[in-house]
Design a protein around this motif. Structure first.
Motif, PDB file in Angstrom:
ATOM      1  N   ARG A  19      87.457  43.049  20.834  1.00  0.00           N
ATOM      2  CA  ARG A  19      88.274  42.693  22.076  1.00  0.00           C
ATOM      3  C   ARG A  19      87.278  42.838  23.217  1.00  0.00           C
ATOM      4  NH1 ARG A  19      91.938  46.023  18.995  1.00  0.00           N
ATOM      5  NH2 ARG A  19      90.863  47.845  19.895  1.00  0.00           N
ATOM      6  N   SER A  20      86.395  43.650  23.407  1.00  0.00           N
ATOM      7  CA  SER A  20      85.467  43.570  24.480  1.00  0.00           C
ATOM      8  C   SER A  20      84.746  42.224  24.717  1.00  0.00           C
ATOM      9  CB  SER A  20      84.678  44.541  24.447  1.00  0.00           C
ATOM     10  OG  SER A  20      85.013  45.850  24.221  1.00  0.00           O
ATOM     11  N   ILE A  21      84.169  41.797  23.581  1.00  0.00           N
ATOM     12  CA  ILE A  21      83.581  40.321  23.574  1.00  0.00           C
ATOM     13  C   ILE A  21      84.511  39.266  23.936  1.00  0.00           C
ATOM     14  CG2 ILE A  21      82.578  38.439  22.251  1.00  0.00           C
ATOM     15  CD1 ILE A  21      81.301  41.139  20.318  1.00  0.00           C
ATOM     16  N   GLU A  22      85.703  39.269  23.371  1.00  0.00           N
ATOM     17  CA  GLU A  22      86.691  38.330  23.870  1.00  0.00           C
ATOM     18  C   GLU A  22      87.250  38.383  25.437  1.00  0.00           C
ATOM     19  OE1 GLU A  22      90.046  38.812  20.953  1.00  0.00           O
ATOM     20  OE2 GLU A  22      88.862  37.895  19.436  1.00  0.00           O
ATOM     21  N   ALA A  23      87.402  39.706  25.659  1.00  0.00           N
ATOM     22  CA  ALA A  23      87.664  39.907  27.139  1.00  0.00           C
ATOM     23  C   ALA A  23      86.593  39.285  28.038  1.00  0.00           C
ATOM     24  CB  ALA A  23      87.916  41.239  27.464  1.00  0.00           C
ATOM     25  N   LEU A  24      85.451  39.646  27.741  1.00  0.00           N
ATOM     26  CA  LEU A  24      84.135  39.096  28.337  1.00  0.00           C
ATOM     27  C   LEU A  24      84.130  37.802  28.281  1.00  0.00           C
ATOM     28  CD1 LEU A  24      81.458  41.713  27.332  1.00  0.00           C
ATOM     29  CD2 LEU A  24      82.515  41.509  29.606  1.00  0.00           C
ATOM     30  N   THR A  25      84.380  37.259  27.264  1.00  0.00           N
ATOM     31  CA  THR A  25      84.420  35.585  26.872  1.00  0.00           C
ATOM     32  C   THR A  25      85.403  35.015  28.041  1.00  0.00           C
ATOM     33  OG1 THR A  25      83.540  35.865  24.805  1.00  0.00           O
ATOM     34  CG2 THR A  25      84.635  33.464  25.540  1.00  0.00           C
ATOM     35  N   ARG A  26      86.489  35.469  27.949  1.00  0.00           N
ATOM     36  CA  ARG A  26      87.789  35.181  29.102  1.00  0.00           C
ATOM     37  C   ARG A  26      87.395  35.152  30.477  1.00  0.00           C
ATOM     38  NH1 ARG A  26      91.092  37.790  25.057  1.00  0.00           N
ATOM     39  NH2 ARG A  26      91.452  39.459  26.524  1.00  0.00           N
ATOM     40  N   ASP A  27      86.891  36.403  30.615  1.00  0.00           N
ATOM     41  CA  ASP A  27      86.351  36.622  32.067  1.00  0.00           C
ATOM     42  C   ASP A  27      85.665  35.569  32.226  1.00  0.00           C
ATOM     43  OD1 ASP A  27      88.146  38.577  32.200  1.00  0.00           O
ATOM     44  OD2 ASP A  27      86.627  40.209  32.043  1.00  0.00           O
ATOM     45  N   ARG A  28      84.308  35.267  31.408  1.00  0.00           N
ATOM     46  CA  ARG A  28      83.378  34.424  31.655  1.00  0.00           C
ATOM     47  C   ARG A  28      83.850  32.742  31.985  1.00  0.00           C
ATOM     48  NH1 ARG A  28      77.960  33.853  31.617  1.00  0.00           N
ATOM     49  NH2 ARG A  28      77.172  31.627  30.832  1.00  0.00           N
ATOM     50  N   GLU A  29      84.858  32.594  31.120  1.00  0.00           N
ATOM     51  CA  GLU A  29      85.581  31.069  31.083  1.00  0.00           C
ATOM     52  C   GLU A  29      85.924  31.111  32.456  1.00  0.00           C
ATOM     53  OE1 GLU A  29      88.047  31.079  27.667  1.00  0.00           O
ATOM     54  OE2 GLU A  29      86.116  30.448  26.255  1.00  0.00           O
ATOM     55  N   LYS A  30      86.724  32.280  32.784  1.00  0.00           N
ATOM     56  CA  LYS A  30      87.607  32.140  34.127  1.00  0.00           C
ATOM     57  C   LYS A  30      86.849  32.028  35.272  1.00  0.00           C
ATOM     58  CE  LYS A  30      91.577  34.803  32.615  1.00  0.00           C
ATOM     59  NZ  LYS A  30      92.440  36.174  32.848  1.00  0.00           N
ATOM     60  N   LEU A  31      85.667  32.610  35.259  1.00  0.00           N
ATOM     61  CA  LEU A  31      84.445  32.483  36.249  1.00  0.00           C
ATOM     62  C   LEU A  31      83.975  31.409  36.400  1.00  0.00           C
ATOM     63  CD1 LEU A  31      82.805  34.139  38.207  1.00  0.00           C
ATOM     64  CD2 LEU A  31      81.343  34.795  36.379  1.00  0.00           C
ATOM     65  N   ILE A  32      83.821  30.558  35.317  1.00  0.00           N
ATOM     66  CA  ILE A  32      83.132  29.211  35.212  1.00  0.00           C
ATOM     67  C   ILE A  32      84.235  28.424  35.642  1.00  0.00           C
ATOM     68  CG2 ILE A  32      82.370  27.423  33.630  1.00  0.00           C
ATOM     69  CD1 ILE A  32      81.431  29.438  31.744  1.00  0.00           C
ATOM     70  N   GLU A  33      85.546  28.602  35.261  1.00  0.00           N
ATOM     71  CA  GLU A  33      86.547  27.481  35.993  1.00  0.00           C
ATOM     72  C   GLU A  33      86.741  27.694  37.384  1.00  0.00           C
ATOM     73  OE1 GLU A  33      90.201  28.446  33.863  1.00  0.00           O
ATOM     74  OE2 GLU A  33      89.620  27.612  31.949  1.00  0.00           O
ATOM     75  N   LYS A  34      86.541  29.025  37.960  1.00  0.00           N
ATOM     76  CA  LYS A  34      86.790  29.322  39.297  1.00  0.00           C
ATOM     77  C   LYS A  34      85.333  28.691  39.895  1.00  0.00           C
ATOM     78  CE  LYS A  34      87.120  32.904  42.602  1.00  0.00           C
ATOM     79  NZ  LYS A  34      86.093  32.533  43.408  1.00  0.00           N
ATOM     80  N   GLU A  35      84.193  28.884  39.386  1.00  0.00           N
ATOM     81  CA  GLU A  35      83.130  27.995  40.054  1.00  0.00           C
ATOM     82  C   GLU A  35      83.436  26.524  40.070  1.00  0.00           C
ATOM     83  OE1 GLU A  35      79.951  29.608  37.485  1.00  0.00           O
ATOM     84  OE2 GLU A  35      79.648  31.437  38.819  1.00  0.00           O
ATOM     85  N   GLU A  36      83.955  25.801  38.968  1.00  0.00           N
ATOM     86  CA  GLU A  36      84.146  24.666  38.970  1.00  0.00           C
ATOM     87  C   GLU A  36      85.142  24.404  39.865  1.00  0.00           C
ATOM     88  OE1 GLU A  36      82.631  21.895  37.180  1.00  0.00           O
ATOM     89  OE2 GLU A  36      81.442  23.614  36.305  1.00  0.00           O
ATOM     90  N   ARG A  37      86.217  25.141  40.111  1.00  0.00           N
ATOM     91  CA  ARG A  37      87.132  24.709  40.993  1.00  0.00           C
ATOM     92  C   ARG A  37      86.656  24.862  42.698  1.00  0.00           C
ATOM     93  NH1 ARG A  37      90.773  27.754  37.801  1.00  0.00           N
ATOM     94  NH2 ARG A  37      90.413  29.507  39.283  1.00  0.00           N
ATOM     95  N   ASP A  38      85.692  25.771  42.707  1.00  0.00           N
ATOM     96  CA  ASP A  38      85.050  25.973  44.074  1.00  0.00           C
ATOM     97  C   ASP A  38      84.324  24.864  44.382  1.00  0.00           C
ATOM     98  OD1 ASP A  38      86.484  28.324  44.066  1.00  0.00           O
ATOM     99  OD2 ASP A  38      84.647  29.547  43.702  1.00  0.00           O
ATOM    100  N   LYS A  39      83.425  24.373  43.083  1.00  0.00           N
ATOM    101  CA  LYS A  39      82.404  23.535  43.365  1.00  0.00           C
ATOM    102  C   LYS A  39      83.280  22.079  43.733  1.00  0.00           C
ATOM    103  CE  LYS A  39      79.190  22.824  40.544  1.00  0.00           C
ATOM    104  NZ  LYS A  39      78.422  22.776  39.102  1.00  0.00           N
ATOM    105  N   LEU A  40      84.124  21.603  42.991  1.00  0.00           N
ATOM    106  CA  LEU A  40      85.243  20.365  43.303  1.00  0.00           C
ATOM    107  C   LEU A  40      85.945  20.688  44.704  1.00  0.00           C
ATOM    108  CD1 LEU A  40      86.971  20.110  39.969  1.00  0.00           C
ATOM    109  CD2 LEU A  40      85.374  18.659  40.735  1.00  0.00           C
TER     110      LEU A  40
END
Length: 299
Positions: A34-55
């Motif tokens: 669960r921790s790994i999945e939560a970290l993965t989700r947080d990382r994906e959200k962070l990546i998405e946020k970075e992509e949105r910020d970049k766009l």
């Protein structure tokens, strides 16, 4: 028996411990997953946020570039339009100035022509006084009157606002007064005018003035005797076909030979020639007097 119970308890205790250990291990693995999945989700959200910020940054940069480019374009067009407007204003002023100069020059030309014609007329007067031959004197006086007719046209052009066109009503009455003053026999003759307020060019005004001068002079000389009620009518009427010019008298009229062109003098020949110059044919009619007319074609 007690020993057996102890051994049994020991074995049960071990089994429970093993089960607890297995459950603990399973729980720990689940928690890690669960921790790994939560970290993965947080990382994906962070990546998405970075992509949105970049766009967003890219979009903002593009908008800034577009706005800047459009601003440069607007400023450039404004400067071009302002420069063009300045050039147009300058060109308009130059055209107006040249037009004013041309008008002044034309007025000066009309003034000088009028003065030269008046000088020529005065010279003909002086010459007539030195000649004893009656026919020669009359010829000089007729030439003087024709020159006066041209001079009056240029005088009116010099005096009016327009320098290349004028209205017949502005100069024909003056012309007729000049003709009357040159002929003592005109004292018992009335001249009436029926003139439309049309405008004609200088090319028409001069031959038309000569036409009126010749026709009125012929009427004064030949149409009347000593009777009263003598009338000469000057008609200038615009129509869809052109400008009708007519000089009509209620005198004795002219002979049929003159109307048909036979035996006509210089005056009649001049009237015919002037009609051609005006773009038409001079018409002579004899009904209750004589009418000389010409229809100037419309343009």
């Amino acid at each position: 028996s007690n020993r057996y119970s102890d051994i049994k308890d020991t074995l049960l205790s071990r089994e429970k411990n093993a089960e607890l250990s297995r459950l603990q291990t399973s729980y720990d693995l689940s928690e890690k997953q669960r921790s790994i999945e939560a970290l993965t989700r947080d990382r994906e959200k962070l990546i998405e946020k970075e992509e949105r910020d970049k766009l967003l940054r890219y979009a903002l940069i593009v908008i800034i570039v577009i706005v800047f480019g459009f601003s440069i374009f607007i400023i450039n067009r404004t400067l071009v339009l302002r420069r063009t407007n300045t050039e147009l204003v300058a060109s308009k002023k130059l055209v107006e100035m040249r037009g004013l100069e041309k008008e002044v020059l034309l007025r000066e030309v009309h003034h000088r022509v009028k003065n030269n014609l008046q000088l020529t007329s005065s010279m003909l007067n002086l010459q007539a006084r030195e000649i004893t031959d009656v026919h020669a004197v009359q010829a000089l006086k007729d030439a003087r009157d024709r020159i006066k007719a041209i001079s009056i046209v240029h005088q009116e052009l010099f005096a009016n606002d327009a320098v290349s066109a004028l209205k017949p009503m502005d100069y024909i009455p003056s012309l007729c007064r000049s003709i009357e003053s040159s002929h003592a026999s005109s004292q018992n003759i009335s001249i009436n005018f029926d003139i439309d307020p049309v405008e004609i060019s200088l090319d028409i005004a001069v031959p038309l003035g000569l036409f009126i001068n010749e026709a009125v002079t012929n009427s004064i000389k030949h149409a009347f005797g000593n009777e009263s009620g003598c009338v000469i009518s000057i008609i200038c009427k615009a129509s869809p076909h052109g400008l009708l010019i007519a000089v009509k008298d209620n005198g004795k009229g002219v002979s049929s030979k003159i109307i048909t062109g036979e035996g006509s003098g210089f005056g009649m020949k001049l009237l015919i020639s002037l009609g051609t110059r005006l773009g038409s044919k001079t018409e002579f009619t004899h009904v209750n007097g004589t009418t000389v007319s010409v229809l100037i074609p419309g343009k």
